[in-house]
Design a protein around this motif. Structure first.
Motif, PDB file in Angstrom:
ATOM      1  N   MET A   1       0.817  -1.204  -0.053  1.00  0.00           N
ATOM      2  CA  MET A   1      -0.187  -0.173   0.056  1.00  0.00           C
ATOM      3  C   MET A   1       1.114   1.205   0.011  1.00  0.00           C
ATOM      4  N   THR A   2       0.396   2.138  -0.681  1.00  0.00           N
ATOM      5  CA  THR A   2       1.126   3.574  -0.876  1.00  0.00           C
ATOM      6  C   THR A   2       0.516   4.630  -0.178  1.00  0.00           C
ATOM      7  N   ASP A   3       1.245   5.240   0.776  1.00  0.00           N
ATOM      8  CA  ASP A   3       0.556   6.514   1.503  1.00  0.00           C
ATOM      9  C   ASP A   3       1.298   7.525   1.114  1.00  0.00           C
ATOM     10  N   ILE A   4       0.460   8.757   0.810  1.00  0.00           N
ATOM     11  CA  ILE A   4       1.038   9.977   0.433  1.00  0.00           C
ATOM     12  C   ILE A   4       1.149  10.793   1.672  1.00  0.00           C
ATOM     13  N   VAL A   5       2.455  11.384   1.801  1.00  0.00           N
ATOM     14  CA  VAL A   5       2.489  12.280   2.937  1.00  0.00           C
ATOM     15  C   VAL A   5       2.592  13.783   2.394  1.00  0.00           C
ATOM     16  N   ARG A   6       1.810  14.748   2.951  1.00  0.00           N
ATOM     17  CA  ARG A   6       1.672  15.894   2.447  1.00  0.00           C
ATOM     18  C   ARG A   6       2.677  16.954   3.486  1.00  0.00           C
ATOM     19  N   THR A   7       3.319  17.870   2.969  1.00  0.00           N
ATOM     20  CA  THR A   7       4.121  18.798   4.134  1.00  0.00           C
ATOM     21  C   THR A   7       4.512  20.156   3.203  1.00  0.00           C
ATOM     22  N   VAL A   8       4.656  21.083   3.900  1.00  0.00           N
ATOM     23  CA  VAL A   8       5.024  22.284   3.395  1.00  0.00           C
ATOM     24  C   VAL A   8       6.518  22.207   3.355  1.00  0.00           C
ATOM     25  N   GLY A   9       7.011  22.887   2.187  1.00  0.00           N
ATOM     26  CA  GLY A   9       8.507  22.737   2.100  1.00  0.00           C
ATOM     27  C   GLY A   9       9.535  22.908   3.439  1.00  0.00           C
ATOM     28  N   ARG A  10       9.050  24.253   3.868  1.00  0.00           N
ATOM     29  CA  ARG A  10       9.786  24.718   5.077  1.00  0.00           C
ATOM     30  C   ARG A  10       9.939  23.697   6.386  1.00  0.00           C
ATOM     31  N   ASP A  11       8.796  22.761   6.404  1.00  0.00           N
ATOM     32  CA  ASP A  11       8.485  21.818   7.329  1.00  0.00           C
ATOM     33  C   ASP A  11       8.935  20.510   6.995  1.00  0.00           C
ATOM     34  N   CYS A  12       9.450  20.243   5.953  1.00  0.00           N
ATOM     35  CA  CYS A  12       9.490  18.862   5.421  1.00  0.00           C
ATOM     36  C   CYS A  12      10.737  17.984   5.961  1.00  0.00           C
ATOM     37  N   PRO A  13      10.254  17.162   6.817  1.00  0.00           N
ATOM     38  CA  PRO A  13      11.269  16.438   7.727  1.00  0.00           C
ATOM     39  C   PRO A  13      12.252  15.519   6.813  1.00  0.00           C
ATOM     40  N   PRO A  14      13.502  15.619   7.234  1.00  0.00           N
ATOM     41  CA  PRO A  14      14.539  14.686   6.468  1.00  0.00           C
ATOM     42  C   PRO A  14      14.209  13.296   6.332  1.00  0.00           C
ATOM     43  N   GLU A  15      13.535  12.738   7.116  1.00  0.00           N
ATOM     44  CA  GLU A  15      13.275  11.320   7.116  1.00  0.00           C
ATOM     45  C   GLU A  15      12.163  10.990   6.116  1.00  0.00           C
ATOM     46  N   LEU A  16      11.799  11.729   5.406  1.00  0.00           N
ATOM     47  CA  LEU A  16      10.751  11.544   4.285  1.00  0.00           C
ATOM     48  C   LEU A  16      11.504  11.016   3.042  1.00  0.00           C
ATOM     49  N   GLY A  17      12.631  11.263   3.050  1.00  0.00           N
ATOM     50  CA  GLY A  17      13.389  10.711   2.031  1.00  0.00           C
ATOM     51  C   GLY A  17      13.278  11.795   0.898  1.00  0.00           C
ATOM     52  N   LEU A  18      12.996  12.979   0.753  1.00  0.00           N
ATOM     53  CA  LEU A  18      12.916  13.677  -0.158  1.00  0.00           C
ATOM     54  C   LEU A  18      14.306  14.176  -0.971  1.00  0.00           C
ATOM     55  N   GLY A  19      15.148  14.222  -0.180  1.00  0.00           N
ATOM     56  CA  GLY A  19      16.637  14.323  -1.036  1.00  0.00           C
ATOM     57  C   GLY A  19      17.150  13.407  -1.797  1.00  0.00           C
ATOM     58  N   ALA A  20      16.857  12.053  -1.396  1.00  0.00           N
ATOM     59  CA  ALA A  20      17.293  10.791  -2.233  1.00  0.00           C
ATOM     60  C   ALA A  20      16.417  10.923  -3.274  1.00  0.00           C
ATOM     61  N   LEU A  21      15.241  11.265  -3.131  1.00  0.00           N
ATOM     62  CA  LEU A  21      14.167  11.032  -4.582  1.00  0.00           C
ATOM     63  C   LEU A  21      14.674  12.282  -5.572  1.00  0.00           C
ATOM     64  N   LEU A  22      15.058  13.452  -4.931  1.00  0.00           N
ATOM     65  CA  LEU A  22      15.234  14.781  -5.844  1.00  0.00           C
ATOM     66  C   LEU A  22      16.436  14.199  -6.526  1.00  0.00           C
ATOM     67  N   THR A  23      17.717  13.558  -5.830  1.00  0.00           N
ATOM     68  CA  THR A  23      18.899  13.291  -6.339  1.00  0.00           C
ATOM     69  C   THR A  23      18.621  12.370  -7.684  1.00  0.00           C
TER      70      THR A  23
END
Length: 167
Positions: A1-23
């Protein structure tokens, strides 16, 4: 199952893994443009800034991260509204998880967000060689429009959003 987490950029926690996805997104894009680089340190400065500090790069934007269990599976950025319009950027799904509806879910969540904040149009740009993405956007109601970006091989698309849309 896929969950979608919504956050505002300035509050984006590192543990979401956004940096790796953007890389992964930026490395793949540079490769597709014929300018492959070995690692994130060799990317253009503006992309390195997104990767190293997404909280600043997307401070007022909404970040949507798809997760499969405890693992990041994909992402999309929805820019802050300007003149009744938002743009979706950086749509990425981890390659081995493609074909499971993750990108559709992310775009759907972006459209739902756009409707919730009352914008009338969602815009995006996509490289011509990303035929899978073009097909996805067309299936979700996006249509090609006159380009607002002068880079070669970039297609601009838009979709109207009604306040009652819930994709």
């Amino acid at each position: 199952m896929t969950d979608i987490v919504r956050t505002v950029g300035r509050d984006c926690p590192p543990e979401l893994g956004l940096g790796a996805l953007l890389t992964a997104y930026h490395l793949r894009t540079e490769e597709e443009k014929g300018a492959a680089v070995a690692d994130a340190d060799a990317l253009p400065a503006r992309y390195r800034a997104e990767i190293s500090d997404p909280r600043s790069a997307f401070a007022d934007d909404v970040i949507l991260v798809a997760r499969r269990g405890d693992r990041p599976a994909g992402c999309v950025v929805v820019t802050a509204p300007v003149a009744g319009r938002v743009e979706i950027k950086r749509l990425w799904t981890v390659p081995e998880l493609r074909g499971h509806g993750i990108a559709s879910a992310l775009v759907g969540a972006a459209l739902t967000h756009a409707a919730a904040v009352g914008v009338g149009t969602v815009a995006l740009s996509v490289w011509t060689w990303r035929t899978g993405a073009l097909g996805l956007y067309e299936r979700l109601g996006f249509a090609m429009v006159e380009s607002w970006d002068e880079r070669d091989d970039l297609v601009c698309m838009e979709r109207a959003v009604r306040p009652t849309d819930n994709v």
